[in-house]
Design a protein around this motif. Structure first.
Motif, PDB file in Angstrom:
ATOM      1  N   ASN A 319       0.826  -1.213   0.000  1.00 57.14           N
ATOM      2  CA  ASN A 319       0.000   0.000   0.000  1.00 57.14           C
ATOM      3  C   ASN A 319       0.860   1.263   0.000  1.00 57.14           C
ATOM      4  N   ALA A 320       1.942   1.237   0.771  1.00 59.80           N
ATOM      5  CA  ALA A 320       2.805   2.418   0.856  1.00 59.80           C
ATOM      6  C   ALA A 320       3.466   2.717  -0.485  1.00 59.80           C
ATOM      7  N   ILE A 321       3.970   1.691  -1.149  1.00 55.80           N
ATOM      8  CA  ILE A 321       4.644   1.910  -2.430  1.00 55.80           C
ATOM      9  C   ILE A 321       3.641   2.361  -3.487  1.00 55.80           C
ATOM     10  N   LEU A 322       2.462   1.769  -3.471  1.00 55.80           N
ATOM     11  CA  LEU A 322       1.435   2.188  -4.432  1.00 55.80           C
ATOM     12  C   LEU A 322       0.983   3.615  -4.146  1.00 55.80           C
ATOM     13  N   THR A 323       0.908   3.983  -2.874  1.00 62.00           N
ATOM     14  CA  THR A 323       0.566   5.367  -2.527  1.00 62.00           C
ATOM     15  C   THR A 323       1.653   6.321  -3.002  1.00 62.00           C
ATOM     16  N   ALA A 324       2.917   5.914  -2.846  1.00 61.85           N
ATOM     17  CA  ALA A 324       4.014   6.748  -3.349  1.00 61.85           C
ATOM     18  C   ALA A 324       3.919   6.935  -4.859  1.00 61.85           C
ATOM     19  N   MET A 325       3.566   5.871  -5.564  1.00 62.93           N
ATOM     20  CA  MET A 325       3.383   5.992  -7.014  1.00 62.93           C
ATOM     21  C   MET A 325       2.283   6.985  -7.346  1.00 62.93           C
ATOM     22  N   ALA A 326       1.193   6.903  -6.598  1.00 58.98           N
ATOM     23  CA  ALA A 326       0.084   7.820  -6.857  1.00 58.98           C
ATOM     24  C   ALA A 326       0.488   9.268  -6.590  1.00 58.98           C
ATOM     25  N   GLU A 327       1.238   9.506  -5.518  1.00 59.58           N
ATOM     26  CA  GLU A 327       1.692  10.875  -5.229  1.00 59.58           C
ATOM     27  C   GLU A 327       2.620  11.383  -6.329  1.00 59.58           C
ATOM     28  N   ILE A 328       3.461  10.506  -6.827  1.00 61.54           N
ATOM     29  CA  ILE A 328       4.349  10.913  -7.919  1.00 61.54           C
ATOM     30  C   ILE A 328       3.540  11.236  -9.165  1.00 61.54           C
ATOM     31  N   LEU A 329       2.525  10.428  -9.444  1.00 66.25           N
ATOM     32  CA  LEU A 329       1.669  10.696 -10.605  1.00 66.25           C
ATOM     33  C   LEU A 329       0.940  12.021 -10.450  1.00 66.25           C
ATOM     34  N   ARG A 346       5.300   7.129 -16.236  1.00 62.78           N
ATOM     35  CA  ARG A 346       3.903   7.305 -15.820  1.00 62.78           C
ATOM     36  C   ARG A 346       3.056   6.101 -16.222  1.00 62.78           C
ATOM     37  N   ASP A 347       3.240   5.628 -17.430  1.00 63.72           N
ATOM     38  CA  ASP A 347       2.464   4.481 -17.893  1.00 63.72           C
ATOM     39  C   ASP A 347       2.795   3.228 -17.090  1.00 63.72           C
ATOM     40  N   GLN A 348       4.058   3.077 -16.718  1.00 64.76           N
ATOM     41  CA  GLN A 348       4.440   1.918 -15.911  1.00 64.76           C
ATOM     42  C   GLN A 348       3.773   1.977 -14.537  1.00 64.76           C
ATOM     43  N   PHE A 349       3.758   3.152 -13.929  1.00 61.73           N
ATOM     44  CA  PHE A 349       3.118   3.301 -12.625  1.00 61.73           C
ATOM     45  C   PHE A 349       1.622   3.019 -12.728  1.00 61.73           C
ATOM     46  N   LEU A 350       0.997   3.533 -13.776  1.00 68.07           N
ATOM     47  CA  LEU A 350      -0.435   3.285 -13.942  1.00 68.07           C
ATOM     48  C   LEU A 350      -0.708   1.802 -14.186  1.00 68.07           C
ATOM     49  N   ASP A 351       0.152   1.149 -14.936  1.00 68.39           N
ATOM     50  CA  ASP A 351      -0.014  -0.294 -15.144  1.00 68.39           C
ATOM     51  C   ASP A 351       0.076  -1.044 -13.818  1.00 68.39           C
ATOM     52  N   THR A 352       1.011  -0.639 -12.980  1.00 69.83           N
ATOM     53  CA  THR A 352       1.159  -1.293 -11.681  1.00 69.83           C
ATOM     54  C   THR A 352      -0.074  -1.081 -10.815  1.00 69.83           C
ATOM     55  N   LEU A 353      -0.570   0.142 -10.793  1.00 69.43           N
ATOM     56  CA  LEU A 353      -1.786   0.421 -10.008  1.00 69.43           C
ATOM     57  C   LEU A 353      -2.958  -0.390 -10.534  1.00 69.43           C
ATOM     58  N   VAL A 360      -4.552  -9.828  -4.237  1.00 74.08           N
ATOM     59  CA  VAL A 360      -5.139 -10.922  -3.475  1.00 74.08           C
ATOM     60  C   VAL A 360      -5.756 -10.450  -2.161  1.00 74.08           C
ATOM     61  N   LEU A 361      -5.329  -9.306  -1.640  1.00 75.76           N
ATOM     62  CA  LEU A 361      -5.846  -8.804  -0.369  1.00 75.76           C
ATOM     63  C   LEU A 361      -6.796  -7.641  -0.597  1.00 75.76           C
ATOM     64  N   GLY A 362      -7.901  -7.669   0.122  1.00 83.56           N
ATOM     65  CA  GLY A 362      -8.889  -6.612  -0.019  1.00 83.56           C
ATOM     66  C   GLY A 362      -8.371  -5.263   0.428  1.00 83.56           C
ATOM     67  N   HIS A 363      -7.454  -5.236   1.413  1.00 89.64           N
ATOM     68  CA  HIS A 363      -6.899  -3.960   1.870  1.00 89.64           C
ATOM     69  C   HIS A 363      -6.167  -3.243   0.734  1.00 89.64           C
ATOM     70  N   VAL A 364      -5.440  -4.010  -0.050  1.00 87.61           N
ATOM     71  CA  VAL A 364      -4.695  -3.407  -1.156  1.00 87.61           C
ATOM     72  C   VAL A 364      -5.646  -2.972  -2.260  1.00 87.61           C
ATOM     73  N   ARG A 365      -6.615  -3.816  -2.588  1.00 90.22           N
ATOM     74  CA  ARG A 365      -7.576  -3.444  -3.624  1.00 90.22           C
ATOM     75  C   ARG A 365      -8.317  -2.174  -3.229  1.00 90.22           C
ATOM     76  N   SER A 366      -8.710  -2.101  -1.980  1.00 94.77           N
ATOM     77  CA  SER A 366      -9.423  -0.917  -1.499  1.00 94.77           C
ATOM     78  C   SER A 366      -8.545   0.325  -1.588  1.00 94.77           C
ATOM     79  N   ARG A 367      -7.269   0.192  -1.189  1.00 92.02           N
ATOM     80  CA  ARG A 367      -6.358   1.343  -1.213  1.00 92.02           C
ATOM     81  C   ARG A 367      -6.109   1.820  -2.632  1.00 92.02           C
ATOM     82  N   VAL A 368      -5.944   0.888  -3.571  1.00 86.57           N
ATOM     83  CA  VAL A 368      -5.688   1.290  -4.956  1.00 86.57           C
ATOM     84  C   VAL A 368      -6.889   2.026  -5.524  1.00 86.57           C
ATOM     85  N   LEU A 369      -8.081   1.571  -5.195  1.00 94.74           N
ATOM     86  CA  LEU A 369      -9.279   2.276  -5.670  1.00 94.74           C
ATOM     87  C   LEU A 369      -9.341   3.687  -5.080  1.00 94.74           C
ATOM     88  N   GLN A 370      -8.939   3.837  -3.832  1.00 97.69           N
ATOM     89  CA  GLN A 370      -8.868   5.177  -3.236  1.00 97.69           C
ATOM     90  C   GLN A 370      -7.865   6.060  -3.970  1.00 97.69           C
TER      91      GLN A 370
END
Length: 1317
Positions: A319-329, A346-353, A360-370
C-alpha cells in the motif's frame, strides 16, 4: 565518586566511555571513584570555587563530582570556545585540555539528558495509566520542568556543533564517538511518544536542525541512515517525524543523498522478514507515504529499489509503495507536456496500479481504488486510460470485501463528477451523434482514398510518355528514307514564358509532334533565355537537349503553375487537418459512449447494493445514484426509486442518507424566480408519480411528510399544486392527478393543507364528472382522509351525514355501479373507507348505498331469464358488500371502542372529582388500578358480541348477501369469470373476519379454494385473507398452516410472491409456529423471479435479528431440503445453504452445528444426503473447537469418505482451517490430518493415525505406498480395510529415489501480475 589527587598528565586524553561503568574501569588520570553521600557537599563546593577561577576547565580536576550529579556546564564552554578556536597561538597542551573539557562537559550533559528523558517517559506512562490524574506531580518537581528546558538545551548543542571543532582535533576529523554522543540524545528524545504532540513542535524542529548540522559538517550520513531505519522498525510514532525530517534535510539543507540512502536501506529489507514484523513494516509504510507526499520527485529517483516489496506478503508495504506511485503521478508525472521517458514511467506506474486493483488482499484493492479516486479527482488520469480503469471499477463492484465495494462506488462517482465528456451522460443522446459523425468520417476517408488513387505526379506522367515522346523526336530529327516529312505549323508566342506554357499544354494533349516542333522554334528564337536552356551535358546531342527541355517544362512548375501547386498542397493539408479533427471527434464520442455504457452497467450492480448489510456501502450507493441523476442518465430514475424503501430503515444513517438524496434531487431546483423554481420542483416530483407502485407512493409520502414538518417545502410549491388541481394553471390530467397526490402526502405532515380547502376538494374533485376519471376521484378521497384525528380524550373529528362530501361520495358510488369500469372498484373502496372515517353514523350511509346498488342489480335482470345478469354488476355488488362488512368491523373495534373508552374516562374523571370533594376513601380496586382494566375488557367483550351475534344475524343487511357469496364460491364452473370469482373469494374472507363462528364454518371452503382453484387471482386473494385471519383468529388457522406454506411452491409467480410476503409478516410477528416447514421459504432463494428472491433474502435477514432463529431452524431445513423425495437439486441446495450459513457468525453456533451435522450422517440414507451434509460443513466458519467436535464424531462419517464428493468437502474444510488464523498446534494437527483419536474402530493408536493419514492421501501416493497401480479416490479408500494387516509393516521414508524425483517444478512467487482474482 572522588577524583585522584594528581593532576592529569599533559599527554592524557579523555576517552568517551560507551557506558558509565567504563569510567571506573578506564584507569586513566580522570578515572573517577565512588564518593560517599557525605563527601558530595564538599566536592561540589570545591568545584564551585574552581569553576569561578578556571571556568569550564575546572571539570578536569572535579569530574568525579560532576559525573555523580550530572550538572550542565556546556553553556559557559560554548561561549568561550569561539575565541579559543580562533587563537592561532593555541599550544598543544591547551588544545588537549580544552578538548578533554569539551568531551567531559558533553558527556555529563548527555547523561543528564538521558536521565531526564527516562524520567519523563516514566511520568508519561504513569499519566497514561492514571488518565492524567498525576500529571502535575510527574512533570514538575522542585520548580524544575524538563520539557521547558529541553529545547534551549538542544539549541545550545546546535550552536556548539556549528563551531569549527576540528581545530581541537588538530584539524582532523571529529571522532565518531563524539558525534554519536551528541546525536544519541536527539534520537533518545525522539523515542518518547509524546514528542509527536503539537506542543512539542519547537523541540522537534530543534532536534531536526541539530541532526542536519551533524549530517552536513560531521559525516553522520551512514549512522543516521541506520538509526532511522532501526527506529522506524521499533517506534511507531517516529514515522511521520522522520518523514518530515528527511524531506526538510533534502530541501532546506541540500542533503538529497539522505533520501536515497534511507530508501535503499528500506529496499534491502527482506520481504519475508517484513511479513513477520508487522510493526516494523507499518513504520516503513507510514514513512514512505509521508516522504512521497512531501518530496515525490526525490522518491521517484529511488523508486526502483522499493519495487520488489510489491511482491512481498506484507500488504502495508504494498500500500505504501502504491501510494508513493500515486503521489508521484499527481505531483510530478502530471500533464500533457511530459517527455518520452517521463511518459513511459507514468504508464508503468499506472499499469502497476491497475494490476493491484485485483490484488489478493482486499486492503490493497481498497487502497488502490482510493488512489485512483484521488487521481481522477485531480484530473491526472490520461483520457486513454479512462475506459480501462472504469471497467476495473465496475468489476470490483462484485468484490467480497465491503471496503472494496465502497471504494469502487466512490471511484465511479468520481469518474462521473470529473468526466471530460459532457454534463449529460446518456447512451441514447450519444448514439445518434456518434453514428452520424462516424458516417461522415467514412465518407471523408473514401473521398481521400479516391483522390489519392487518382493523384499521379508529373514525374510519373513523364516516365509514362517518355518512350513515345522520344520516338517522336527521333522521327522529326532523323526521318526515314522514303518517308515524307510532314510540316507542322507552329507559331512561337511573344514571350518565352507563354511559349513554355503552350508547349506544356500540347504535351498534356498528347500532341507530341507539335510540342517538339514548337520547342525547336523556341530554341532558335529564345536562345540563352529560360526555360529554353538545356542542362544536359551533351551539348551536341540535339535529341537529348530537346528531351531535357521538355522534361523541365513538364515536371518543374512555372511561376503561375507553382501557385496552383501550392494551392493544391494547402487544400490537401486542409483536408487532412479536417480528417484528423473528425477522427478526434469520433474518438471523443466513442469514448463518451463507452463511458456511458459502463456507467449504466454499474447502475444495475449498484442498485442491488442498496440492501446490503453494510451501512457504508448503502450510503455510497445512494450517493452514487444522486451523482448519476445529476448527469442526466435516464436509468438513474430506477435507482432513485429503488432507494425509497430505505426510508423505513432502522439505521439512522441510511434514513438520513435517503432524505439527503431526495433533498438534493428535488428540493434544490434551478430557476431565476421563485415561481420558476416552484414549477421545476413540482415537475420533478410529479415525474416520480408516473407508473409508481403503491409501495413507492407510501415511501415517498413518508419523505415528503418529513420535509413538510421541517418546513423545507415552500408555500409557493403548495400554491402551485392547488392551481394545478383546480385547473387555474393549464396542465394535463396526469399532472393534475400528481398534484392531488402530492397535496395528500403533504397533508400528512400538515393536515391544515387539506382541512382549510375541504370544500374545494369536494366541489372540484368529486363533482358530477367523477365517472370520467375514477383514479383522480380516488386520490381526492385519499387526500381528504389525511384530515387530523384528535387526541386521546378529545371527541373525534366527524362530519354530519348531510355534509356535501358524503352526498357526493354516495352519488358517485351509486352512479358508477352500473358502469363496466375496472377503476370503479378502487374508487369505491376509497369512498367507503372515507365515509367510515369521517361520517357520523357511517353504517346508515353505506346501507343506503347498498340498497341503491342492489336495486340496480335487480333492475339489470332481463325478464324471462335469471342468467342474463351482467357479470360486472355482480362483481361490483359482491365487492361493495365485502368492503362495507370489513369497514364495519374496523369501525366498531376502532372508532366505537375508542369513543366508548373516551366517554368512560370522562365519566370516571367526573366521578373521581366528586368523590374527592366529598370523601378521601378509595376502594381496593381503585388502589390497584383494576377499574380501568376491567372496564376495557367489558367494552372489548361488548364489541366482540356485536360482531359474533348481531352483524351476521338474519335481520341484518349482510346476511342477505352471504348465500350469494357462498353460491359463487361453491360453483366455480358456473361462475367462471375470473374477476367475479376473485371478488367472491375476497368477500368471503372479509365476512370471515367478522365472526369466529362463521370463520370456523367456512375455513374448509376457503382452503379448498386456496389449493384447488385454477385462477391465480383467487389464490392470491385467499392467501391475503388467510394471513389476516391468522392474525385475527390464530387458533382457528393454526391447523391449516401447512396449506399456507404450500402456496410458496405455487406455479404462478404472483401467488408465490404474495404467499412469501404474507408468510414473512406472519413469521416475523410470531403468528405462526416456525418449524421445518420454513424450508419452503428457503426455496424462494432460488426462485426464477428476482423480486421473490429479494423478498426471501429480506425475510432471512430480518429473521436473523431474532436471536438464534436461523441457527435453531437450520438442521430441520437441511434435512427437508436434502430429502430426495421432497428436496431440491444439489446445486440449488448449495445456493440456499450459502445464503443461510452466512448468518452463522458465532463460534458456539458453528461448533454446535458441526456436531449436529456429523450426527446427521448416521440417519442419512442416500449419497445425495451425504454430499449435502458434507457441503454444509464446508460453509461453517470452523474453529479449533469445531475441529475437536469433528474429531469426536469421526465415527459418524468415517465410512462416508469413500464418496469422492464427501471426501473433497472434508478436505476443503480442513485446508481452509489450515489457512486460517488458528493456533499453531491446530495447524499441525490439520496438516497431519489427525481427525480421530486412538482406540476407535478397534484399532491401536498407530493403526488409527496411519489410517486417517492414508485416507487423506492422494490416490497416487497411496498406490505408490501399497505398490498398486494408480487408483481412483473411491477405490483406494476401500482397499484400506483389506490391507490393514500390511500397514504396520510398511516402512515410510521421506527420501525419494532418483527416478521418483519430480522433473517439473512449480515456482512460488508473488508477482503483481499473478494477483488477478
Amino acid at each position: 565518586m572522588a577524583s585522584p589527587p594528581q593532576p592529569p598528565s599533559a599527554a592524557w586524553e579523555f576517552q568517551l566511555p560507551l557506558c558509565p561503568g567504563d569510567l571506573l574501569r578506564s584507569g586513566g588520570p580522570a578515572s573517577p571513584r565512588l564518593l560517599q553521600p557525605a563527601q558530595l557537599p564538599g566536592a561540589l563546593a570545591a568545584f564551585g570555587a574552581a569553576f569561578g577561577a578556571q571556568g569550564p576547565r575546572a571539570v578536569l580536576q572535579h569530574f568525579d563530582a560532576l559525573s555523580g550529579l550530572r550538572l550542565p556546564l556546556v553553556s559557559s564552554h560554548s561561549n568561550d570556545l569561539p575565541s579559543i578556536l580562533d587563537d592561532p597561538g593555541l599550544s598543544s597542551s591547551d588544545r588537549l585540555a580544552y578538548l578533554n573539557a569539551l568531551k567531559m562537559n558533553c558527556y555529563v550533559l548527555t547523561r543528564l539528558v538521558e536521565a531526564f528523558e527516562m524520567e519523563s517517559f516514566k511520568c508519561d506512562s504513569v499519566e497514561l495509566s492514571l488518565g492524567g490524574r498525576n500529571k502535575k506531580g510527574c512533570t514538575k518537581r522542585s520548580g524544575f520542568s524538563w520539557e521547558e528546558e529541553r529545547q534551549p538545551l538542544i539549541q545550545l548543542l546546535t550552536e556548539l556543533l556549528q563551531l569549527d571543532l576540528r581545530r581541537l582535533w588538530s584539524g582532523l576529523v571529529v571522532e565518531e564517538e563524539f558525534v554519536s554522543l551528541m546525536t544519541g540524545i536527539c534520537y533518545r528524545i525522539l523515542e518518547n511518544p509524546t514528542i509527536s504532540h503539537q506542543k512539542h513542535r519547537p523541540t522537534r524542529e530543534a532536534v531536526i536542525h541539530l541532526l542536519a548540522v551533524t549530517l552536513m559538517r560531521y559525516d553522520h550520513m551512514l549512522s543516521a541512515t541506520l538509526k532511522i531505519t532501526q527506529m522506524l522498525q521499533h517506534f511507531e510514532h517516529v514515522a511521520p517525524l522522520f518523514g518530515e525530517a528527511v524531506s526538510l534535510w533534502a530541501t532546506e539543507y541540500g542533503m538529497k543523498s539522505i533520501v536515497g540512502e534511507v530508501l535503499r536501506e528500506i529496499g534491502q529489507k527482506c520481504p519475508e522478514n517484513l511479513a513477520r514484523d508487522i510493526s516494523g513494516a507499518k513504520g516503513y509504510a507510514v514513512f514512505l507515504t509521508e516522504l512521497a507526499e512531501q518530496i515525490p520527485g526525490m522518491v521517484l529517483s529511488n523508486m526502483s529499489v522499493l519495487l520488489h516489496h510489491l511482491d512481498g506478503e506484507n500488504y502495508t508495504m504494498r500500500n505504501a509503495i502504491l501510494t508513493a506511485m500515486a503521489e508521484i503521478l499527481l505531483q510530478v508525472l502530471n500533464g500533457d507536456q511530459l517527455e518520452e521517458a517521463a511518459r513511459s514511467t507514468r504508464d508503468q506506474f499506472l499499469d502497476t496500479l491497475q494490476a493491484h486493483v485485483c490484488d489478493v488482499l482486499g486492503h490493497v484493492r481498497s487502497r488502490v481504488l482510493q488512489l485512483f479516486t484521488r487521481i481522477v479527482q485531480r484530473k491526472a488520469l490520461p483520457l486513454t486510460r479512462f475506459h480501462t480503469v472504469v471497467c476495473l471499477a465496475v468489476g470490483r463492484l462484485q468484490d467480497k470485501s465491503v471496503m472494496v465495494v465502497k471504494n469502487a462506488v466512490q471511484l465511479l462517482a468520481a469518474f462521473l463528477s470529473n468526466n471530460p465528456f459532457s454534463c449529460k451522460i446518456s447512451c441514447s443522446d450519444l448514439a445518434e451523434p456518434l453514428k452520424k459523425e462516424m458516417q461522415k468520417l467514412h465518407e471523408m476517408r473514401d473521398k481521400h482514398r479516391a483522390a489519392s488513387a487518382l493523384a499521379i505526379t508529373p514525374e510519373e506522367e513523364w516516365e509514362a510518355m517518355q518512350p513515345e515522346l522520344k520516338a517522336t523526336v527521333q522521327q522529326l530529327l532523323h526521318p526515314l528514307q522514303g518517308e515524307e516529312e510532314r510540316e507542322v505549323e507552329v507559331e512561337v508566342e511573344d514571350t518565352a514564358q507563354d511559349t513554355a506554357e503552350r508547349i506544356t499544354q500540347l504535351l498534356r494533349k498528347l500532341n507530341y509532334k507539335a510540342a517538339v516542333c514548337l520547342t525547336q522554334e523556341a530554341m532558335s528564337c529564345f536562345q540563352g533565355i529560360e526555360p529554353f536552356i538545356s542542362t544536359s551535358e551533351l551539348k551536341d546531342d540535339k535529341e537529348a537537349i530537346i528531351l531535357d527541355i521538355l522534361k523541365a517544362l513538364y515536371t518543374e512548375p512555372l511561376n503561375d503553375s507553382g501557385n496552383t501547386e501550392s494551392e493544391d498542397l494547402a487544400l490537401e493539408e486542409q483536408v487532412a487537418s479536417e480528417m484528423v479533427k473528425q477522427e478526434m471527434l469520433v474518438q471523443y464520442l466513442q469514448d463518451a459512449y463507452n463511458f456511458s455504457v459502463k456507467i449504466i452497467e454499474a447502475l444495475n450492480m449498484v442498485s442491488r447494493m442498496m440492501y446490503k448489510n453494510s451501512v457504508s456501502v448503502v450510503q455510497e450507493a445512494i450517493e452514487f445514484f444522486v451523482t448519476v441523476s445529476q448527469f442526466g442518465v435516464p436509468q438513474a430514475v430506477l435507482g432513485v426509486r429503488r432507494m425509497l424503501p430505505l426510508i423505513w430503515s432502522k439505521e439512522p444513517g441510511i434514513r438520513e442518507a435517503v432524505l439527503s438524496a431526495y433533498r438534493r434531487l428535488y428540493l434544490s431546483p434551478s430557476g431565476d424566480s421563485e415561481r420558476v423554481r416552484a414549477q421545476n420542483q413540482v415537475q420533478s416530483l410529479s415525474l416520480l408519480m408516473v407508473d409508481a407502485s403503491l409501495g413507492t407512493i407510501q415511501c415517498l409520502e413518508e419523505i415528503i411528510c418529513e420535509f413538510v414538518q421541517k418546513d423545507e417545502i415552500k408555500p409557493s410549491v403548495i400554491q402551485l399544486l392547488w392551481e394545478q388541481f383546480t385547473q387555474k394553471l393549464e396542465c394535463s390530467s396526469l399532472e393534475r392527478q400528481a398534484a392531488i397526490m402530492l397535496l395528500g402526502m403533504m397533508a400528512r405532515g400538515k393536515p391544515e393543507i387539506v382541512g382549510s380547502n375541504l370544500d374545494v376538494l369536494v366541489t372540484v374533485g368529486l363533482d358530477e364528472k367523477v365517472h370520467k376519471d375514477y383514479r383522480f376521484a380516488k386520490e381526492v378521497c385519499n387526500a381528504i382522509s389525511k384530515l387530523p384525528a384528535l387526541g386521546k380524550n378529545q371527541a373525534p373529528f366527524r362530519l354530519p351525514q348531510a355534509h356535501l362530501l358524503f352526498e357526493c361520495l354516495s352519488s358517485a358510488v351509486s352512479a358508477g355501479f352500473a358502469q363496466p369500469s375496472t377503476l370503479w372498484l378502487p374508487f369505491m373502496e376509497a369512498a367507503v373507507t372515507l365515509i367510515y372515517q369521517l361520517a357520523e353514523g357511517p353504517e346508515e350511509i353505506c346501507a343506503q348505498i347498498l340498497k341503491d346498488c342492489s336495486q340496480k342489480t335487480l333492475d339489470g335482470l332481463i325478464p324471462g331469464g335469471t342468467s342474463a345478469l351482467p357479470t360486472f354488476l355482480l362483481t361490483h355488488l359482491i365487492s361493495l358488500v365485502g368492503h362495507v362488512a370489513l369497514q364495519q368491523v374496523m369501525y366498531l373495534e376502532g372508532a366505537v371502542s375508542t369513543e366508548l373508552r373516551r366517554c368512560r374516562v370522562l365519566r370516571e374523571e367526573q366521578e373521581a372529582t366528586k368523590r374527592a370533594a366529598s370523601s378521601n376513601e378509595t376502594t381496593m380496586e381503585e388502589d390497584l388500578g383494576l377499574v380501568g382494566a376491567s372496564a376495557d375488557d367489558t367494552e372489548a367483550e361488548l364489541i366482540r358480541n356485536i360482531c359474533e351475534t348481531e352483524l351476521l344475524d338474519e335481520k341484518q343487511l349482510f346476511c342477505t348477501f352471504i348465500p350469494l357469496v357462498l353460491k359463487i364460491c361453491n360453483n366455480p364452473l358456473v361462475y367462471s369469470d375470473p374477476a367475479l370469482s376473485a371478488a367472491a373469494a375476497l368477500a368471503l374472507g372479509k365476512f370471515c373476519m367478522i365472526s369466529a363462528e362463521f370463520c370456523d364454518a367456512q375455513l374448509r371452503l376457503l382452503f379448498t379454494m386456496l389449493e384447488k382453484s385454477s385462477l391465480p387471482g383467487v389464490r392470491s386473494n385467499l392467501m391475503i385473507v388467510a394471513g389476516d385471519l391468522a392474525i385475527r383468529f390464530p387458533n382457528l388457522i393454526e391447523p391449516w398452516t401447512p396449506h399456507l406454506y404450500a402456496r410458496l411452491r405455487d406455479p404462478c409467480h404472483d401467488v408465490r410472491q404474495i404467499a412469501g410476503l404474507v408468510m414473512t409478516h406472519l413469521i416475523l410477528k410470531d403468528m405462526v409456529k416456525v418449524k421445518g416447514q420454513v424450508s419452503e421459504m428457503a426455496t424462494l432463494l432460488i426462485d426464477p423471479e428476482e423480486e421473490i428472491v429479494r423478498l426471501a433474502q429480506n425475510f432471512f435477514s430480518e429473521l436473523s435479528n431474532k436471536g438464534n432463529a436461523i441457527y435453531n431452524l437450520l438442521p430441520d431445513i437441511i434435512s427437508r431440503l436434502s430429502d430426495p423425495d421432497c428436496g431440491v437439486a444439489e446445486e440449488s441446495f448449495r445456493t440456499i445453504m450459502r445464503h443461510l450459513f452466512s448468518y452463522i457468525t458465532k463460534d458456539k453456533q458453528a461448533e454446535s452445528l458441526v456436531e449436529k451435522l456429523c450426527q446427521r450422517f448416521r440417519t442419512a440414507k442416500t449419497e445425495h444426503q451425504f454430499r449435502d451434509l458434507s457441503h454444509c460443513l464446508t460453509l461453517l466458519p470452523l474453529s479449533d473447537r469445531g475441529l475437536h467436535k469433528m474429531q469426536e464424531n469421526f465415527d459418524c462419517f468415517a465410512d462416508k469418505l469413500q464418496d469422492p464428493a464427501v471426501y473433497s468437502c472434508f478436505r476443503a474444510t480442513l485446508s481452509r482451517l489450515h489457512r486460517g488464523g488458528t493456533k499453531p498446534e491446530t495447524k499441525v494437527r490439520t496438516s497431519e490430518r489427525e481427525i480421530s483419536r486412538p482406540g476407535r474402530l478397534g484399532l491401536t493408536s498407530s493403526h488409527t493415525e496411519l489410517t486417517v493419514q492414508m485416507t487423506l492421501l492422494s490416490p497416487i501416493d497411496l498406490s505408490l505406498l501399497l505398490g498398486l497401480p494408480e487408483l481412483k479416490v473411491y477405490e483406494y479408500v476401500g482397499l484400506l480395510a483389506t490391507n490393514m494387516h500390511l500397514l504396520p509393516f510398511l516402512e515410510l521414508s521421506a527420501e525419494l529415489k532418483e527416478d521418483e524425483t519430480p522433473t517439473k517444478k512449480t515456482p512460488i512467487s508473488r508477482a503483481s501480475a499473478h494477483r488477478a482474482r
